[in-house]
Design a protein around this motif. Sequence first.
Motif, PDB file in Angstrom:
ATOM      1  N   PRO A 242      -6.324   2.364   1.581  1.00 17.18           N
ATOM      2  CA  PRO A 242      -6.248   1.888   2.969  1.00 17.18           C
ATOM      3  C   PRO A 242      -7.168   2.638   3.926  1.00 17.18           C
ATOM      4  CG  PRO A 242      -4.374   3.290   2.495  1.00 17.18           C
ATOM      5  CD  PRO A 242      -5.126   3.140   1.202  1.00 17.18           C
ATOM      6  N   GLY A 243      -7.638   3.824   3.547  1.00 15.64           N
ATOM      7  CA  GLY A 243      -8.498   4.596   4.434  1.00 15.64           C
ATOM      8  C   GLY A 243      -9.303   5.611   3.666  1.00 15.64           C
ATOM      9  N   SER A 244     -10.534   5.269   3.307  1.00 18.40           N
ATOM     10  CA  SER A 244     -11.326   6.142   2.441  1.00 18.40           C
ATOM     11  C   SER A 244     -11.701   7.451   3.114  1.00 18.40           C
ATOM     12  CB  SER A 244     -12.600   5.414   1.994  1.00 18.40           C
ATOM     13  OG  SER A 244     -13.354   4.999   3.130  1.00 18.40           O
ATOM     14  N   SER A 245     -11.625   7.519   4.438  1.00 14.43           N
ATOM     15  CA  SER A 245     -11.941   8.780   5.115  1.00 14.43           C
ATOM     16  C   SER A 245     -10.788   9.770   5.018  1.00 14.43           C
ATOM     17  CB  SER A 245     -12.265   8.517   6.586  1.00 14.43           C
ATOM     18  OG  SER A 245     -11.139   7.947   7.245  1.00 14.43           O
ATOM     19  N   ILE A 246      -9.597   9.299   4.684  1.00 12.26           N
ATOM     20  CA  ILE A 246      -8.409  10.158   4.557  1.00 12.26           C
ATOM     21  C   ILE A 246      -8.055  10.371   3.099  1.00 12.26           C
ATOM     22  CG2 ILE A 246      -5.936  10.324   5.031  1.00 12.26           C
ATOM     23  CD1 ILE A 246      -6.459   8.784   7.631  1.00 12.26           C
ATOM     24  N   PHE A 247      -7.967   9.299   2.344  1.00 13.79           N
ATOM     25  CA  PHE A 247      -7.595   9.379   0.927  1.00 13.79           C
ATOM     26  C   PHE A 247      -8.870   9.533   0.104  1.00 13.79           C
ATOM     27  CE2 PHE A 247      -4.408   7.028   3.226  1.00 13.79           C
ATOM     28  CZ  PHE A 247      -3.230   7.641   2.829  1.00 13.79           C
ATOM     29  N   THR A 248      -9.316  10.758  -0.009  1.00 15.84           N
ATOM     30  CA  THR A 248     -10.613  11.061  -0.606  1.00 15.84           C
ATOM     31  C   THR A 248     -10.464  11.736  -1.962  1.00 15.84           C
ATOM     32  OG1 THR A 248     -10.684  13.216   0.486  1.00 15.84           O
ATOM     33  CG2 THR A 248     -11.614  11.346   1.690  1.00 15.84           C
ATOM     34  N   ARG A 290      -3.347  22.082 -12.234  1.00 16.37           N
ATOM     35  CA  ARG A 290      -2.278  22.263 -11.254  1.00 16.37           C
ATOM     36  C   ARG A 290      -2.526  21.391 -10.026  1.00 16.37           C
ATOM     37  NH1 ARG A 290      -2.800  28.780 -11.193  1.00 16.37           N
ATOM     38  NH2 ARG A 290      -4.791  28.090 -10.302  1.00 16.37           N
ATOM     39  N   SER A 291      -1.468  20.805  -9.500  1.00 20.19           N
ATOM     40  CA  SER A 291      -1.591  19.967  -8.319  1.00 20.19           C
ATOM     41  C   SER A 291      -1.832  20.847  -7.097  1.00 20.19           C
ATOM     42  CB  SER A 291      -0.314  19.136  -8.123  1.00 20.19           C
ATOM     43  OG  SER A 291      -0.373  18.419  -6.917  1.00 20.19           O
ATOM     44  N   VAL A 292      -2.978  20.696  -6.465  1.00 18.87           N
ATOM     45  CA  VAL A 292      -3.316  21.531  -5.309  1.00 18.87           C
ATOM     46  C   VAL A 292      -3.271  20.763  -3.996  1.00 18.87           C
ATOM     47  CG1 VAL A 292      -4.694  23.149  -6.654  1.00 18.87           C
ATOM     48  CG2 VAL A 292      -5.786  21.112  -5.690  1.00 18.87           C
ATOM     49  N   ARG A 293      -3.372  19.452  -4.066  1.00 12.57           N
ATOM     50  CA  ARG A 293      -3.268  18.658  -2.833  1.00 12.57           C
ATOM     51  C   ARG A 293      -2.752  17.261  -3.164  1.00 12.57           C
ATOM     52  NH1 ARG A 293      -7.817  18.348   1.822  1.00 12.57           N
ATOM     53  NH2 ARG A 293      -6.707  20.282   2.328  1.00 12.57           N
ATOM     54  N   THR A 294      -1.841  16.779  -2.317  1.00  7.18           N
ATOM     55  CA  THR A 294      -1.352  15.406  -2.413  1.00  7.18           C
ATOM     56  C   THR A 294      -1.442  14.777  -1.032  1.00  7.18           C
ATOM     57  OG1 THR A 294       0.181  15.980  -4.194  1.00  7.18           O
ATOM     58  CG2 THR A 294       0.579  13.934  -3.033  1.00  7.18           C
ATOM     59  N   ILE A 295      -2.070  13.609  -0.958  1.00  5.04           N
ATOM     60  CA  ILE A 295      -2.191  12.864   0.297  1.00  5.04           C
ATOM     61  C   ILE A 295      -1.492  11.531   0.092  1.00  5.04           C
ATOM     62  CG2 ILE A 295      -3.763  12.059   2.098  1.00  5.04           C
ATOM     63  CD1 ILE A 295      -5.964  13.746   0.704  1.00  5.04           C
ATOM     64  N   GLY A 296      -0.417  11.292   0.825  1.00  3.48           N
ATOM     65  CA  GLY A 296       0.362  10.082   0.599  1.00  3.48           C
ATOM     66  C   GLY A 296       0.799   9.419   1.885  1.00  3.48           C
ATOM     67  N   GLN A 297       0.681   8.094   1.930  1.00  2.00           N
ATOM     68  CA  GLN A 297       1.168   7.352   3.085  1.00  2.00           C
ATOM     69  C   GLN A 297       2.683   7.464   3.204  1.00  2.00           C
ATOM     70  OE1 GLN A 297      -0.961   3.511   2.032  1.00  2.00           O
ATOM     71  NE2 GLN A 297      -0.937   3.341   4.267  1.00  2.00           N
ATOM     72  N   HIS A 298       3.179   7.430   4.440  1.00  2.00           N
ATOM     73  CA  HIS A 298       4.611   7.335   4.670  1.00  2.00           C
ATOM     74  C   HIS A 298       4.907   6.080   5.468  1.00  2.00           C
ATOM     75  CE1 HIS A 298       4.175   8.628   8.861  1.00  2.00           C
ATOM     76  NE2 HIS A 298       3.450   9.663   8.454  1.00  2.00           N
ATOM     77  N   GLY A 301       8.591   4.453  11.106  1.00  2.00           N
ATOM     78  CA  GLY A 301       8.478   3.351  12.045  1.00  2.00           C
ATOM     79  C   GLY A 301       8.608   1.988  11.408  1.00  2.00           C
ATOM     80  N   GLY A 302       8.728   1.950  10.067  1.00  2.00           N
ATOM     81  CA  GLY A 302       8.940   0.671   9.387  1.00  2.00           C
ATOM     82  C   GLY A 302       7.689  -0.128   9.121  1.00  2.00           C
ATOM     83  N   SER A 303       6.525   0.509   9.213  1.00  3.20           N
ATOM     84  CA  SER A 303       5.281  -0.191   8.903  1.00  3.20           C
ATOM     85  C   SER A 303       4.249   0.819   8.425  1.00  3.20           C
ATOM     86  CB  SER A 303       4.750  -0.943  10.130  1.00  3.20           C
ATOM     87  OG  SER A 303       4.431  -0.022  11.164  1.00  3.20           O
ATOM     88  N   PRO A 304       3.365   0.418   7.498  1.00  2.00           N
ATOM     89  CA  PRO A 304       2.353   1.351   7.008  1.00  2.00           C
ATOM     90  C   PRO A 304       1.088   1.301   7.870  1.00  2.00           C
ATOM     91  CG  PRO A 304       2.246  -0.666   5.750  1.00  2.00           C
ATOM     92  CD  PRO A 304       3.337  -0.864   6.782  1.00  2.00           C
ATOM     93  N   ALA A 305       0.310   2.359   7.796  1.00  2.00           N
ATOM     94  CA  ALA A 305      -1.003   2.415   8.431  1.00  2.00           C
ATOM     95  C   ALA A 305      -1.834   3.435   7.673  1.00  2.00           C
ATOM     96  CB  ALA A 305      -0.898   2.791   9.908  1.00  2.00           C
ATOM     97  N   TYR A 306      -3.143   3.267   7.683  1.00  2.00           N
ATOM     98  CA  TYR A 306      -3.995   4.167   6.917  1.00  2.00           C
ATOM     99  C   TYR A 306      -3.919   5.605   7.426  1.00  2.00           C
ATOM    100  CZ  TYR A 306      -7.484   4.535  10.645  1.00  2.00           C
ATOM    101  OH  TYR A 306      -8.121   4.819  11.824  1.00  2.00           O
ATOM    102  N   ASN A 307      -3.610   5.769   8.733  1.00  8.52           N
ATOM    103  CA  ASN A 307      -3.559   7.107   9.308  1.00  8.52           C
ATOM    104  C   ASN A 307      -2.130   7.585   9.550  1.00  8.52           C
ATOM    105  OD1 ASN A 307      -3.125   5.241  11.294  1.00  8.52           O
ATOM    106  ND2 ASN A 307      -4.684   6.018  12.713  1.00  8.52           N
ATOM    107  N   LYS A 308      -1.159   7.043   8.819  1.00 10.17           N
ATOM    108  CA  LYS A 308       0.209   7.565   8.786  1.00 10.17           C
ATOM    109  C   LYS A 308       0.423   8.134   7.395  1.00 10.17           C
ATOM    110  CE  LYS A 308       3.432   4.866  10.413  1.00 10.17           C
ATOM    111  NZ  LYS A 308       4.229   3.646  10.706  1.00 10.17           N
TER     112      LYS A 308
END
Length: 361
Positions: A242-248, A290-298, A301-308
């Motif tokens: 949903p957002g290549s600048s965040i989920f890299t 070893r897992s060093v970073r996880t980036i996951g949408q939440h 508010g009941g709706s997804p967004a690339y920057n949530k």
Amino acid sequence: WRDWSSDVCSSDLTTNYAANTLSKITVTDENGNNTIQYKDKLGHIVCKMVQGPSGYLATNYVYNDLGNLSYVIPPLPSASANGINPAVAMPASFTESDNVFLNYFYGYHYDGRNRLTEKKIPGKSLWESIVYNTIDQPVLTQDPNQTAKGIWMVTKYDALGRVVMTGEYASGSSRTTLQAAVTSNTLPIGTFSNWETFSNASTNYGYSHVSYPDISSGAGNKVLTVNYYDNYNVIANTAVNPGSSIFTAPSAAIDTLDQAPRGMPVATLVNVLGSTNYLFTVSHYDKFGRSVRTIGQHYEGGSPAYNKYDMVDNQYSFQSVPTRSIRQHYLPVLTPLQVAIITWTAYDHMNRPILTKQRYI
């Protein structure tokens, strides 16, 4: 001990085991209570007795002629203290339609390839069903609630046997009908494959979707989860990310990060039940896996967004035990970072956690 004979859909208490045909193993705990196991000559546990305050409770195991576990008979209820509920007596024989079986026993059915195809849990009105592909992987499962809705759970695999996709398949067909359909529609007889291939196409969440059944379309069919492995090529797929600048992908400038973690799950896509929305997560690893970073949408508010999204960074000691994690919670507002939680964990000389501290920013 009792020797049960098992038929396809029933069992009879025929006789006792002959002398010297069972082995007995007794384990005594620190309170002096015994756990006793009886095994036959094939190593099957036929009875397990556990000692409690009021005596022993026995669980019996019944096997078919091929050595597959057919029934498990747990301890049956004794009479209640107020006399309302009477004791349930151990039957000398039973069928799968008897109330004592439906309410208290476990049951298992197998096909001609010794694969578990049906499973009965006490108190459930119907059997749970399992359908396999031609390489003996379970691809369709159904519990009693799903039977009432006419829905089957689907599992799809890649060539290495890893789960790449799960979903729902709408069908009122029986297990035997679907088993025949899977077998006849899969190579070399049919045209479907046993596994999926990652192509990173914009359709079917980047996978080929060539294994049976097809859940890419159709009323009641739905993809629930999608898993990605080995590399970060899916990052470039705008139909998934949903957002290549965040989920890299991991930064190539940091040489301790693994740019292509073979065999590791690198990203997931999970459906929000009851909606058509999906949440995307990316995982980064170091050269030690070893897992060093996880980036996951939440879904605040009941709706997804690339920057949530939440970002969790982990640090490890020289002995690979986690010592610090930083969780950052983001929302699409002028000041994106809403809260950060830093967690420290201290260990003793045996790497047992002895102290945990948290700080909220």
